[in-house]
Scaffold this active site. Structure first.
Site, PDB file in Angstrom:
ATOM      1  N   LYS A 130       0.845  -1.190   0.000  1.00 50.26           N
ATOM      2  CA  LYS A 130       0.000   0.000   0.000  1.00 50.26           C
ATOM      3  C   LYS A 130       0.887   1.249   0.000  1.00 50.26           C
ATOM      4  O   LYS A 130       1.795   1.380   0.830  1.00 50.26           O
ATOM      5  CB  LYS A 130      -0.896   0.017   1.236  1.00 50.26           C
ATOM      6  CG  LYS A 130      -1.990  -1.036   1.228  1.00 50.26           C
ATOM      7  CD  LYS A 130      -3.118  -0.666   0.282  1.00 50.26           C
ATOM      8  CE  LYS A 130      -4.299  -1.596   0.415  1.00 50.26           C
ATOM      9  NZ  LYS A 130      -5.418  -1.232  -0.491  1.00 50.26           N
ATOM     10  N   ASP A 158      -0.323  -0.463  -4.579  1.00 51.89           N
ATOM     11  CA  ASP A 158      -1.731  -0.066  -4.565  1.00 51.89           C
ATOM     12  C   ASP A 158      -1.833   1.312  -3.926  1.00 51.89           C
ATOM     13  O   ASP A 158      -1.581   1.474  -2.731  1.00 51.89           O
ATOM     14  CB  ASP A 158      -2.564  -1.085  -3.781  1.00 51.89           C
ATOM     15  CG  ASP A 158      -4.061  -0.795  -3.855  1.00 51.89           C
ATOM     16  OD1 ASP A 158      -4.451   0.206  -4.495  1.00 51.89           O
ATOM     17  OD2 ASP A 158      -4.847  -1.572  -3.277  1.00 51.89           O
ATOM     18  N   GLU A 184      -1.860  -0.459  -8.727  1.00 51.14           N
ATOM     19  CA  GLU A 184      -3.319  -0.344  -8.742  1.00 51.14           C
ATOM     20  C   GLU A 184      -3.747   1.091  -8.478  1.00 51.14           C
ATOM     21  O   GLU A 184      -3.260   1.723  -7.534  1.00 51.14           O
ATOM     22  CB  GLU A 184      -3.933  -1.213  -7.633  1.00 51.14           C
ATOM     23  CG  GLU A 184      -4.290  -2.617  -8.023  1.00 51.14           C
ATOM     24  CD  GLU A 184      -4.867  -3.363  -6.833  1.00 51.14           C
ATOM     25  OE1 GLU A 184      -5.847  -2.866  -6.211  1.00 51.14           O
ATOM     26  OE2 GLU A 184      -4.331  -4.439  -6.515  1.00 51.14           O
ATOM     27  N   ASP A 207      -9.131  -0.980 -10.161  1.00 50.14           N
ATOM     28  CA  ASP A 207      -9.970  -1.561  -9.117  1.00 50.14           C
ATOM     29  C   ASP A 207     -11.216  -0.700  -8.943  1.00 50.14           C
ATOM     30  O   ASP A 207     -12.279  -1.010  -9.462  1.00 50.14           O
ATOM     31  CB  ASP A 207      -9.162  -1.644  -7.815  1.00 50.14           C
ATOM     32  CG  ASP A 207      -9.937  -2.275  -6.662  1.00 50.14           C
ATOM     33  OD1 ASP A 207     -11.156  -2.457  -6.778  1.00 50.14           O
ATOM     34  OD2 ASP A 207      -9.320  -2.592  -5.628  1.00 50.14           O
ATOM     35  N   LYS A 229     -14.233  -6.977  -7.814  1.00 54.44           N
ATOM     36  CA  LYS A 229     -14.976  -7.254  -6.581  1.00 54.44           C
ATOM     37  C   LYS A 229     -16.403  -7.618  -6.976  1.00 54.44           C
ATOM     38  O   LYS A 229     -17.223  -6.730  -7.242  1.00 54.44           O
ATOM     39  CB  LYS A 229     -14.932  -6.043  -5.650  1.00 54.44           C
ATOM     40  CG  LYS A 229     -13.537  -5.737  -5.108  1.00 54.44           C
ATOM     41  CD  LYS A 229     -13.569  -4.543  -4.156  1.00 54.44           C
ATOM     42  CE  LYS A 229     -12.267  -4.398  -3.382  1.00 54.44           C
ATOM     43  NZ  LYS A 229     -11.104  -4.096  -4.219  1.00 54.44           N
TER      44      LYS A 229
END
Length: 306
Positions: A130, A158, A184, A207, A229
């Protein structure tokens, strides 16, 4: 379309989180959702989970609950909310195989010492990091430390749309991109992702972009991965269509959770085995839940009229 069913039970669950989750200004201390159980006329039993994620889903839990009740009572719906469509598709498919949940690669955040502790306890040489939660300079230093200390490590970054273009360029132009699989959602303005890929050569993962109701899959040079998702996208066929088109362009797809309960994760795990068998799903959100048992209450029982 729901057909050949005899009766249904709708329950609401509330489960505490081990630590509060912070999504921007929104702070969650518990997760709530619905369990849908359907008995079919041929004797089959199906179960699904309907759990809109606050701050991400277009619908609230109250809206999802009302639509589910209306649908089970035969009231025609123009379009089901994504979480409702996902839950009904799961229930129509029956029950998910009860298999151990194995998530993908380790998730890194925090300082180097914390990352080192996670990496040293894991096998494999791929990790997700992250970024954009501290200054670009701090992110840069952390990535450089990781790349220097772990020469075989491949990173998937990400940023959760945390950078503007020039900050992303600053970081990416000062690290070894040959060891970065992709990043991401690097930018607040996701329309600039293609430009960032051209400027730096970094691979892009999408995403949050997929959750925009206006999103339509299109390939661009540098697109490497779609993080899907299912409960935020809706029907299984929507996920399958995106996966088919992306894989035709050699873009990898990873199915990922949106903080569903363990039961919902079983369904995502099942979908991953069917649609993306080469990619381990992202199911590490289960760690966010408290060990305390969920509170479950029945809120509706329905009989099929017709």
């Amino acid at each position: 379309m729901l057909c050949n069913w005899q009766s249904a039970t709708l329950s609401r669950y509330t489960q505490a989180l081990a630590q509060p989750l912070q999504f921007g200004a929104l702070r969650l201390t518990q997760r709530q959702g619905l369990y849908l159980e359907i008995h079919f006329r041929d004797g089959r039993l199906g179960r699904g989970e309907i759990a809109p994620l606050p701050g991400f889903s277009e619908e609230t839990l109250a809206q999802a609950e009302q639509q589910t009740k209306d649908y089970l009572q035969g009231i025609v719906q123009r379009k089901l909310y994504p979480s409702v469509a996902f839950g009904f598709d799961c229930a129509m498919a029956g029950l998910p195989p009860s298999t151990p949940l194995v998530s993908g690669h380790p998730l890194l955040n925090g300082n180097f010492a914390h990352c080192q502790k996670v990496l040293d306890a894991q096998a494999g040489n791929v990790a997700k990091l992250k970024v954009a939660r501290q200054s670009p300079k701090q992110d840069l230093e952390l990535i450089q430390q990781l790349q220097q200390h772990y020469p075989d490590l491949r990173l998937r970054l990400d940023a959760n749309r945390g950078w503007i273009l020039n900050k992303a360029i600053f970081v990416l132009e000062n690290i070894d991109l040959s060891r970065i699989d992709y990043i991401e959602e690097p930018l607040m303005n996701s329309q600039q992702c293609e430009l960032l890929a051209k400027r730096t050569g970094v691979g892009i993962g999408l995403d949050e972009t997929l959750q925009d109701s206006s999103y339509r899959y299109h390939y661009f040079e540098g697109l490497r991965c779609l993080v899907i998702k299912p409960s935020l996208l809706g029907p299984w066929r929507t996920c399958a269509s995106i996966i088919d088109r992306a894989q035709a362009d050699q873009v990898s797809c990873v199915l990922s959770s949106a903080y569903e309960s363990e039961f919902g994760l079983q369904w995502i795990n099942t979908m991953a085995k069917q649609y993306t068998p080469e990619q381990a799903p992202g199911l590490d959100t289960l760690k966010a839940f408290s060990q305390q048992a969920a509170n479950i209450e029945i809120i509706g029982e329905f009989e099929h009229q017709g």
